[in-house]
Write an enzyme that holds these catalytic residues in place. Structure first.
Site, mmCIF file in Angstrom:
data_model
loop_
_atom_site.group_PDB
_atom_site.id
_atom_site.type_symbol
_atom_site.label_atom_id
_atom_site.label_comp_id
_atom_site.label_asym_id
_atom_site.label_seq_id
_atom_site.Cartn_x
_atom_site.Cartn_y
_atom_site.Cartn_z
ATOM 1 N N ASP A 2 0.812 -1.013 -0.091
ATOM 2 C CA ASP A 2 -0.039 0.095 -0.031
ATOM 3 C C ASP A 2 0.889 1.421 -0.004
ATOM 4 O O ASP A 2 2.024 1.266 0.364
ATOM 5 C CB ASP A 2 -0.776 0.046 1.262
ATOM 6 C CG ASP A 2 -2.135 0.823 0.967
ATOM 7 O OD1 ASP A 2 -2.368 1.274 -0.135
ATOM 8 O OD2 ASP A 2 -2.939 1.178 1.914
ATOM 9 N N HIS A 19 2.636 2.939 -9.029
ATOM 10 C CA HIS A 19 2.519 1.480 -9.080
ATOM 11 C C HIS A 19 3.958 1.012 -9.837
ATOM 12 O O HIS A 19 4.236 0.056 -9.242
ATOM 13 C CB HIS A 19 1.197 0.722 -9.715
ATOM 14 C CG HIS A 19 -0.160 1.306 -9.320
ATOM 15 N ND1 HIS A 19 -0.158 1.234 -7.964
ATOM 16 C CD2 HIS A 19 -1.144 2.044 -9.882
ATOM 17 C CE1 HIS A 19 -1.487 1.674 -7.637
ATOM 18 N NE2 HIS A 19 -1.996 2.234 -8.668
ATOM 19 N N LEU A 114 11.722 -20.679 -2.506
ATOM 20 C CA LEU A 114 10.953 -19.515 -1.856
ATOM 21 C C LEU A 114 9.672 -19.496 -2.822
ATOM 22 O O LEU A 114 9.626 -19.722 -3.991
ATOM 23 C CB LEU A 114 11.335 -18.053 -2.098
ATOM 24 C CG LEU A 114 10.552 -17.149 -1.893
ATOM 25 C CD1 LEU A 114 10.070 -17.080 -0.426
ATOM 26 C CD2 LEU A 114 11.118 -15.545 -1.992
HETATM 27 C C1 IPE Z 1 -1.357 -0.005 -3.465
HETATM 28 O O1 IPE Z 1 -1.297 1.301 -3.757
HETATM 29 C C2 IPE Z 1 -1.585 -0.652 -4.667
HETATM 30 C C3 IPE Z 1 -2.930 -1.400 -5.071
HETATM 31 C C4 IPE Z 1 -3.805 -1.429 -4.161
HETATM 32 C C5 IPE Z 1 -3.177 -1.982 -6.371
HETATM 33 P P1 IPE Z 1 -2.530 2.327 -3.378
HETATM 34 O O2 IPE Z 1 -2.906 2.590 -5.062
HETATM 35 O O3 IPE Z 1 -3.483 1.667 -2.589
HETATM 36 O O4 IPE Z 1 -1.811 3.697 -2.909
HETATM 37 P P2 IPE Z 1 -2.327 4.696 -2.017
HETATM 38 O O5 IPE Z 1 -3.085 3.898 -1.009
HETATM 39 O O6 IPE Z 1 -3.620 5.611 -2.912
HETATM 40 O O7 IPE Z 1 -1.182 5.621 -1.821
HETATM 41 MG MG MG Z 2 -4.067 2.182 -0.595
#
Ligand code: IPE
Ligand code: MG
Length: 221
Positions: A2, A19, A114
């Protein structure tokens, strides 16, 4: 994993750049896990709730995850990593993504160093519902339905329950991750946003874990 969106927003970038930056974190953490002999690493890549995001972001995530597998499967295979997936293979997941998942799983299925289990279109509640459906489909008599019978119908019954669960980005939630499996997991929360997370952060979380006393509902020894 996250915090990708916030990482990007803080830099004035599109969320999708966050991402993309998360790939380096995933690779580094996987190599860190390999270096210290972790046997199982489950990462939460896409939840059953993430379909609620804007279609462009969902599309990006589908293609990104597919690309990540294609880019990384061979080096991970060379390291002895077995790639598996937990989640629903439903109609919402594009066919080409499912094909890439099958390819990575097939390529690495004999590996033993792993297991990198990728939770994709995964929800903890959905996993339990799916296990119940299998109990019914298998016509398990009511009296034979116990924890062992249900557990054996989860997506990956061969994987142990996690000892440690790390949540990044300063959120204090489970967010439908491994609900059954994490009944007695130790939880570590960190403010580090996923794209900044590296093996040292994993090692730090493990050190915190090592200070914990696990009693599994019993008393001190
Ligand atoms: C996590 O980062 C990635 C996925 C859920 C695919 P987020 O996209 O949730 O990032 P924030 O929470 O908006 O910062
Ligand atoms: Mg998030």
């Amino acid at each position: 994993m996250d915090g990708n969106g916030r990482w990007a927003q803080r830099r004035g970038l599109a969320r999708t750049e966050g991402h993309a930056a998360g790939e380096e974190a995933l690779v580094d953490v996987t190599y860190g896990a390999l270096a210290i002999g972790v046997k199982t690493l489950t990462v939460y890549a896409f939840s059953t709730e993430n379909w609620r995001r804007p279609v462009d972001e969902v599309r990006y995530l589908m293609n990104f995850n597919r690309g990540l597998l294609q880019r990384r499967q061979h080096e991970l295979h060379a390291e002895g990593v077995r790639i598996t997936f937990s989640g629903r293979r439903d109609w919402r997941v594009p066919k080409r993504v499912l094909q890439s998942m099958d390819e990575a799983e097939g390529l690495t299925k004999q590996n033993k160093v792993l297991t990198l289990n990728i939770a994709f279109n995964y929800g903890g509640r959905a996993e339990i519902v799916d296990a119940v459906q299998r109990l019914v489909a298998d016509k398990v008599p009511v009296k034979k339905i116990d924890e062992k019978a249900l557990r054996s119908r989860l997506y990956h019954p061969e994987l142990p329950d996690p000892d440690l669960v790390v949540r990044t980005s300063g959120e204090y939630r489970i967010s439908n991750f491994l609900l059954w499996e994490m009944a007695y997991s130790e939880l570590v929360f960190t403010d580090v946003l996923w794209p900044d997370f590296r093996r040292e952060d994993l090692f730090g979380a493990i050190e915190e874990y090592q200070q914990r006393e696990r009693r599994f509902g019993g008393l001190d020894k």
